[in-house]
Design a protein around this motif. Sequence first.
Motif, PDB file in Angstrom:
ATOM      1  N   PHE A 156      47.247  33.194  45.091  1.00 12.63           N
ATOM      2  CA  PHE A 156      46.922  34.395  45.864  1.00 12.63           C
ATOM      3  C   PHE A 156      45.971  34.034  46.990  1.00 12.63           C
ATOM      4  N   CYS A 157      46.312  34.430  48.197  1.00 13.39           N
ATOM      5  CA  CYS A 157      45.446  34.239  49.366  1.00 13.39           C
ATOM      6  C   CYS A 157      44.909  35.608  49.772  1.00 13.39           C
ATOM      7  N   PRO A 158      43.643  35.874  49.474  1.00 10.32           N
ATOM      8  CA  PRO A 158      43.085  37.193  49.791  1.00 10.32           C
ATOM      9  C   PRO A 158      43.130  37.469  51.293  1.00 10.32           C
ATOM     10  N   ILE A 159      43.380  38.735  51.632  1.00  9.97           N
ATOM     11  CA  ILE A 159      43.334  39.142  53.028  1.00  9.97           C
ATOM     12  C   ILE A 159      42.059  39.949  53.248  1.00  9.97           C
ATOM     13  N   MET A 160      41.868  40.426  54.456  1.00 12.67           N
ATOM     14  CA  MET A 160      40.627  41.119  54.826  1.00 12.67           C
ATOM     15  C   MET A 160      40.312  42.286  53.880  1.00 12.67           C
ATOM     16  N   VAL A 161      41.310  43.060  53.506  1.00  8.73           N
ATOM     17  CA  VAL A 161      41.084  44.206  52.621  1.00  8.73           C
ATOM     18  C   VAL A 161      40.540  43.746  51.274  1.00  8.73           C
ATOM     19  N   SER A 197      46.406  42.107  44.798  1.00 11.26           N
ATOM     20  CA  SER A 197      45.493  42.900  45.604  1.00 11.26           C
ATOM     21  C   SER A 197      45.162  44.226  44.920  1.00 11.26           C
ATOM     22  N   MET A 198      46.172  44.863  44.334  1.00 14.08           N
ATOM     23  CA  MET A 198      45.954  46.130  43.641  1.00 14.08           C
ATOM     24  C   MET A 198      45.022  45.944  42.450  1.00 14.08           C
ATOM     25  N   LEU A 199      45.252  44.901  41.671  1.00 19.67           N
ATOM     26  CA  LEU A 199      44.395  44.644  40.510  1.00 19.67           C
ATOM     27  C   LEU A 199      42.958  44.348  40.923  1.00 19.67           C
ATOM     28  N   LEU A 200      42.794  43.538  41.955  1.00 18.16           N
ATOM     29  CA  LEU A 200      41.447  43.213  42.427  1.00 18.16           C
ATOM     30  C   LEU A 200      40.737  44.466  42.915  1.00 18.16           C
ATOM     31  N   SER A 201      41.438  45.304  43.643  1.00 18.14           N
ATOM     32  CA  SER A 201      40.868  46.554  44.141  1.00 18.14           C
ATOM     33  C   SER A 201      40.443  47.457  42.988  1.00 18.14           C
ATOM     34  N   CYS A 202      41.309  47.599  41.994  1.00 24.44           N
ATOM     35  CA  CYS A 202      40.985  48.447  40.834  1.00 24.44           C
ATOM     36  C   CYS A 202      39.805  47.899  40.053  1.00 24.44           C
ATOM     37  N   LEU A 203      39.747  46.587  39.909  1.00 25.21           N
ATOM     38  CA  LEU A 203      38.620  45.980  39.199  1.00 25.21           C
ATOM     39  C   LEU A 203      37.318  46.247  39.951  1.00 25.21           C
ATOM     40  N   CYS A 204      37.359  46.145  41.269  1.00 25.23           N
ATOM     41  CA  CYS A 204      36.161  46.397  42.074  1.00 25.23           C
ATOM     42  C   CYS A 204      35.704  47.852  41.990  1.00 25.23           C
ATOM     43  N   GLU A 205      36.600  48.762  41.684  1.00 21.76           N
ATOM     44  CA  GLU A 205      36.259  50.184  41.569  1.00 21.76           C
ATOM     45  C   GLU A 205      35.657  50.535  40.214  1.00 21.76           C
ATOM     46  N   VAL A 257      35.742  43.308  47.573  1.00 25.39           N
ATOM     47  CA  VAL A 257      34.794  42.503  46.795  1.00 25.39           C
ATOM     48  C   VAL A 257      33.390  42.640  47.391  1.00 25.39           C
ATOM     49  N   ILE A 258      33.290  42.563  48.703  1.00 27.54           N
ATOM     50  CA  ILE A 258      31.976  42.687  49.355  1.00 27.54           C
ATOM     51  C   ILE A 258      31.377  44.066  49.079  1.00 27.54           C
ATOM     52  N   ARG A 259      32.186  45.115  49.188  1.00 24.67           N
ATOM     53  CA  ARG A 259      31.703  46.476  48.917  1.00 24.67           C
ATOM     54  C   ARG A 259      31.188  46.576  47.480  1.00 24.67           C
ATOM     55  N   PHE A 281      30.466  38.647  37.605  1.00 28.49           N
ATOM     56  CA  PHE A 281      31.176  37.499  37.035  1.00 28.49           C
ATOM     57  C   PHE A 281      32.644  37.828  36.776  1.00 28.49           C
ATOM     58  N   GLU A 282      32.908  39.060  36.354  1.00 31.64           N
ATOM     59  CA  GLU A 282      34.295  39.467  36.134  1.00 31.64           C
ATOM     60  C   GLU A 282      35.070  39.497  37.442  1.00 31.64           C
ATOM     61  N   VAL A 283      34.481  40.119  38.459  1.00 36.94           N
ATOM     62  CA  VAL A 283      35.165  40.259  39.746  1.00 36.94           C
ATOM     63  C   VAL A 283      35.361  38.898  40.397  1.00 36.94           C
ATOM     64  N   MET A 284      34.308  38.113  40.475  1.00 38.25           N
ATOM     65  CA  MET A 284      34.407  36.804  41.130  1.00 38.25           C
ATOM     66  C   MET A 284      35.305  35.860  40.327  1.00 38.25           C
ATOM     67  N   GLY A 285      35.212  35.922  38.999  1.00 37.86           N
ATOM     68  CA  GLY A 285      36.065  35.093  38.154  1.00 37.86           C
ATOM     69  C   GLY A 285      37.527  35.468  38.300  1.00 37.86           C
ATOM     70  N   PHE A 286      37.792  36.773  38.375  1.00 44.92           N
ATOM     71  CA  PHE A 286      39.171  37.225  38.532  1.00 44.92           C
ATOM     72  C   PHE A 286      39.726  36.807  39.892  1.00 44.92           C
ATOM     73  N   LEU A 287      38.901  36.921  40.921  1.00 41.25           N
ATOM     74  CA  LEU A 287      39.327  36.484  42.257  1.00 41.25           C
ATOM     75  C   LEU A 287      39.673  34.998  42.235  1.00 41.25           C
ATOM     76  N   GLU A 288      38.863  34.213  41.562  1.00 35.84           N
ATOM     77  CA  GLU A 288      39.121  32.770  41.476  1.00 35.84           C
ATOM     78  C   GLU A 288      40.410  32.480  40.694  1.00 35.84           C
ATOM     79  N   GLU A 289      40.632  33.215  39.610  1.00 40.27           N
ATOM     80  CA  GLU A 289      41.874  33.041  38.842  1.00 40.27           C
ATOM     81  C   GLU A 289      43.096  33.390  39.686  1.00 40.27           C
ATOM     82  N   LEU A 290      42.977  34.457  40.468  1.00 39.09           N
ATOM     83  CA  LEU A 290      44.091  34.831  41.352  1.00 39.09           C
ATOM     84  C   LEU A 290      44.364  33.734  42.377  1.00 39.09           C
TER      85      LEU A 290
END
Length: 129
Positions: A98-103, A69-77, A108-110, A84-93
Motif C-alpha cells: 500500500f502506498c499512502p496518498i495525501m488523504v 485507505s478505508m480501513l486506515l481512515s476508520c482506525l484513525c476515527e 493519520v496526522i489529524r 502504536f495501533e495506527v502507526m503499526g497498521f500503516l506500516e503493515e499496509l
Amino acid sequence: MPVVCRSSKGLNLVPEILLKSQVMNTRMEESTFQVFIAALCRIRKVGFAIEILSCMVNGGFIVNAEISSMLLSCLCEQKEATKFEVMGFLEELRKLGFCPIMVDYSNVIRFLVKGKMGLDALHVGNQMK
C-alpha cells in the motif's frame, strides 16, 4: 453477501459464514471480503474489519488501495485507538504494498494532532515528502 451486510443482524452472521465456507472448502472471492470490510467499517467495527483483512491476506488475495485507505481512515476515527495501533497498521499496509496518498497521511496526522502527538505528526508529515 451485500444483502447480509446491510444490517447489523446480518453482520452477526459473517463469522459463521466464513467458518462454514472453510469447512465446505469454498473459496471466498476478493469482492466478498471487500463487502465485509466495507460493512464493518460503516458500523465502526474496525477490529473485526482488520481481522477480515488478515484472512484475506492469508488467503492469498491482494489488498487494494481503496480497502486499505478505508480501513486506515476508520482506525484513525476510533477514539480508543492508540498511536502504536495506527502507526503499526500503516506500516503493515505498506508491507502489503500500500502506498499512502495525501488523504491517508492527512487522516493519520489529524489523528496524531488530536491526540496531542505533534512530534509524531511532524514525522508523518516528513514521510510524505
